[in-house]
Design an enzyme around this catalytic site. Sequence first.
Site, PDB file in Angstrom:
ATOM      1  N   SER A   1      11.579   4.186 -10.364  1.00  0.00           N
ATOM      2  CA  SER A   1      12.950   4.393 -10.866  1.00  0.00           C
ATOM      3  C   SER A   1      13.108   3.761 -12.248  1.00  0.00           C
ATOM      4  O   SER A   1      12.427   2.794 -12.575  1.00  0.00           O
ATOM      5  CB  SER A   1      13.965   3.749  -9.926  1.00  0.00           C
ATOM      6  OG  SER A   1      13.844   4.257  -8.634  1.00  0.00           O
TER       7      SER A   1
HETATM    8  N1  SAH Z   1      11.446   1.752  -5.288  1.00  0.00           N
HETATM    9  C1  SAH Z   1      10.415   2.605  -5.843  1.00  0.00           C
HETATM   10  C2  SAH Z   1      10.908   4.018  -6.013  1.00  0.00           C
HETATM   11  C3  SAH Z   1       9.840   5.003  -5.646  1.00  0.00           C
HETATM   12  S1  SAH Z   1      10.321   6.679  -5.515  1.00  0.00           S
HETATM   13  C4  SAH Z   1       9.840   2.016  -7.116  1.00  0.00           C
HETATM   14  O1  SAH Z   1      10.380   1.028  -7.622  1.00  0.00           O
HETATM   15  O2  SAH Z   1       8.804   2.485  -7.590  1.00  0.00           O
HETATM   16  C5  SAH Z   1      10.806   6.819  -3.817  1.00  0.00           C
HETATM   17  C6  SAH Z   1       9.742   6.605  -2.770  1.00  0.00           C
HETATM   18  O3  SAH Z   1      10.329   6.924  -1.495  1.00  0.00           O
HETATM   19  C7  SAH Z   1       8.500   7.476  -2.888  1.00  0.00           C
HETATM   20  O4  SAH Z   1       7.367   6.659  -2.958  1.00  0.00           O
HETATM   21  C8  SAH Z   1       8.514   8.312  -1.594  1.00  0.00           C
HETATM   22  O5  SAH Z   1       7.215   8.580  -1.067  1.00  0.00           O
HETATM   23  C9  SAH Z   1       9.324   7.430  -0.661  1.00  0.00           C
HETATM   24  N2  SAH Z   1       9.953   8.119   0.475  1.00  0.00           N
HETATM   25  C10 SAH Z   1      10.495   9.372   0.512  1.00  0.00           C
HETATM   26  N3  SAH Z   1      10.958   9.650   1.744  1.00  0.00           N
HETATM   27  C11 SAH Z   1      10.719   8.549   2.520  1.00  0.00           C
HETATM   28  C12 SAH Z   1      10.949   8.235   3.902  1.00  0.00           C
HETATM   29  N4  SAH Z   1      11.524   9.079   4.750  1.00  0.00           N
HETATM   30  N5  SAH Z   1      10.549   7.006   4.338  1.00  0.00           N
HETATM   31  C13 SAH Z   1       9.952   6.117   3.512  1.00  0.00           C
HETATM   32  N6  SAH Z   1       9.693   6.370   2.199  1.00  0.00           N
HETATM   33  C14 SAH Z   1      10.068   7.573   1.710  1.00  0.00           C
END
Ligand code: SAH
Length: 224
Positions: free
Chosen positions: A67
Amino acid sequence: MPQLEDSFLHKGRRRAMCARLAERGITDPAVLAAMEKVPRHWFVDPTVEEHAYDDQALPIGCAQTISQPSTVAFQTQLLELKRGMKVLEIGTGSGYQTAVLCTLGARVFTIERQKALFDSTKQLLYDLHYHARCFLGDGYKGLTEVDYAPFDRVIITCGAPYVPTAVMEQLVPGGIMVIPVGNNNQEMLRIVKPCNDSEEPLVETYGNCRFVPMLSDINFRQEP
Ligand code: SAH
């Protein structure tokens, strides 16, 4: 292992990033201090490292993104964290948000559904001495293992089509969930769970945002 150097240039860029965040309405000094501490360039792909302190989302592999700093700052500020609080993060991704929460003194439990990201980020956080508990699983369920719930705070870092009931149940009465809700575009919500069941949750809205989608259990099972 990432490039572990944290040079004066990196630190200077980080300071400038935090100054811009402050100008753009991040007022919580603890959040700004934590983001000035965590080397975001350690959490991005080396090929895009030079953009680590720009206010943009960057690819982290597996079709996911880290993000943008203003989003991390904004969501973290909305959490109103205090040291020692138990926080559930859904969507570990690069681990950057996790590291910011750890730096704020939270006890962090984080769930990722993609095995490749889970494996690499768990190792990275361990190597960098961020003491988060990492779980591979489906965030819609929260953490069902005994004794982890309830959580003081929940932060969801992927776009959820609705507020997952199981996760809401794992929040303490009076606890706060920060969640982007919607399909292609989301609205940032802060939900305060009522202290007794007869009351409705307090829902505040904080404008539009765009996250990668929170994928369902079905997709989780379909993956190798
Ligand atoms: N907080 C992260 C944001 C990553 S993007 C950072 O700082 O980099 C969001 C993430 O959510 C992705 O890695 C994706 O694989 C994960 N995600 C999507 N659906 C999900 C679910 N149902 N349970 C757990 N993780 C999930």
